[in-house]
Write an enzyme that holds these catalytic residues in place. Structure first.
Site, PDB file in Angstrom:
ATOM      1  N   ASP A  17       0.852  -1.200   0.000  1.00 51.84           N
ATOM      2  CA  ASP A  17       0.000   0.000   0.000  1.00 51.84           C
ATOM      3  C   ASP A  17       0.887   1.250   0.000  1.00 51.84           C
ATOM      4  O   ASP A  17       0.840   2.044   0.923  1.00 51.84           O
ATOM      5  CB  ASP A  17      -0.940   0.003   1.208  1.00 51.84           C
ATOM      6  CG  ASP A  17      -0.209  -0.128   2.547  1.00 51.84           C
ATOM      7  OD1 ASP A  17       0.932  -0.628   2.550  1.00 51.84           O
ATOM      8  OD2 ASP A  17      -0.776   0.268   3.589  1.00 51.84           O
ATOM      9  N   HIS A  58       9.279  -0.284   9.482  1.00 48.25           N
ATOM     10  CA  HIS A  58       8.322  -1.393   9.532  1.00 48.25           C
ATOM     11  C   HIS A  58       8.439  -2.300   8.299  1.00 48.25           C
ATOM     12  O   HIS A  58       8.746  -3.490   8.402  1.00 48.25           O
ATOM     13  CB  HIS A  58       6.893  -0.857   9.619  1.00 48.25           C
ATOM     14  CG  HIS A  58       6.634   0.048  10.769  1.00 48.25           C
ATOM     15  ND1 HIS A  58       6.645  -0.379  12.071  1.00 48.25           N
ATOM     16  CD2 HIS A  58       6.349   1.371  10.802  1.00 48.25           C
ATOM     17  CE1 HIS A  58       6.366   0.634  12.876  1.00 48.25           C
ATOM     18  NE2 HIS A  58       6.185   1.719  12.128  1.00 48.25           N
TER      19      HIS A  58
END
Length: 324
Positions: A16, A248
């Site tokens: 995303d 992340h």
């Protein structure tokens, strides 16, 4: 196919993009151990349409327009349309408010779930699916093909907040919160799953000094990332009072490339799907046998990362971006 190509790990990255997604995709493309065979897109940092545009744009920047992009779901697994979008973290365009021109490429005709299922059938046991956003596409693939969980090699998930506070609210991490029903399907599917949660990724910090090293390098990807980093750094300064950002997505990519950078525990993971703890991931460590029959019984175990070699992860990310 050459022998070298056949020895590489085949990756599909469900993404995303997202600033740290861009970083992760570039790291994967510069990893000699990896053959990225496709990108699939999902809502999360941005809506799915923009995620697809950004994925195509990043492949153009990388000179890898040979890699197909398959557009994923625009709604949650239960057809929810009220989506959480993290534009305040990544910018309204997902890439640091740079407003790059539209890419020339287009997504392929297949949906993300169809593409993932087909590739897993074509290369049974060989594909690592790295899921960097909400797990809707992965859950749809599981529902689409009963053999998918056997055909897919590994699913490495950026998701969960195991025994730490979340980053959406005290209970939930963003990707799991984005579609908790899908996440519960994936965690209980029986696939070979590794979850890399924010209990681990919050230990992997990319400092201001690391950013300066990238800026001083001649790496093409390094220079691009330094252009888009501002919004992401600003968010971290404000939200966490830290002079750096959490890696992340890149940490998850590195764990998929080199599993030795994390240590894991195993157990059943279930996801809270409603209420104020919606999106909570809870690991049952199998150490107590309960007398009652519950929704935890007879569920398959998954691996959950509990420690990480953060300096090694940062070094691997830096090396790949500087040498780009």
């Amino acid at each position: 196919m050459t022998d070298v190509q056949s020895m590489k790990k085949k990756f599909i990255i469900d993404t995303d993009p997202g600033i740290d997604d861009a970083m992760a995709i570039f790291v994967a493309l510069k990893s000699p151990e990896v053959d990225v065979i496709g990108l699939t897109t999902i809502f999360g940092n941005v809506y799915t349409t923009l995620a697809t545009r950004n994925a195509l744009h990043l492949l153009e920047i990388a000179g890898r327009t040979d890699i197909p992009v398959a557009e994923g779901s625009h709604v949650t697994i239960l057809q929810g349309t009220k989506l959480r979008i993290a534009d305040f973290v990544h910018g309204s365009d997902g890439l640091g408010n740079q407003n790059f021109p539209p890419p020339n490429g287009k997504a392929i005709g297949q949906s993300a779930a169809e593409f993932i299922v087909e590739q897993a059938k074509t290369y049974p046991g060989e594909i690592t699916l790295v899921a960097l956003g909400p797990l809707t596409n992965v859950a749809l693939a599981i529902q689409l093909d009963p053999a998918f969980t056997k055909n897919i090699g590994k699913i490495v998930i950026l998701g969960g907040a195991f025994a730490v506070n979340g980053n959406v609210n005290p209970a939930a991490e963003a990707n799991i919160f984005g579609d908790p029903d899908a996440a519960d399907i994936v965690f209980t599917s029986g696939a070979d799953v590794l979850a890399v949660g924010i209990n681990v990724t919050h230990q992997v910090i990319f400092t201001d000094g690391d950013r300066e090293k990238l800026a001083a390098s001649n790496g093409k990807f390094a220079q691009y990332l330094c252009k888009i980093f501002g919004v992401y750094y600003g968010y971290h300064y404000d939200a966490y009072n830290t002079r750096g950002v959490y890696l992340h997505d890149p940490a998850t990519i590195i764990a998929a490339i080199d599993p030795s950078v994390v240590t894991c525990t195993e157990g059943v993971v279930r996801v809270q799907r409603a209420g104020i703890t919606r999106g909570l991931t809870l690991l049952y460590n199998n150490q107590k046998r309960f007398g009652e029959v519950t929704e935890w019984c007879n569920k398959p175990s998954v691996k959950v990362a509990i420690t990480v070699d953060a300096p090694k992860v940062v070094k691997m990310v830096m090396d790949r971006l500087i040498n780009s």
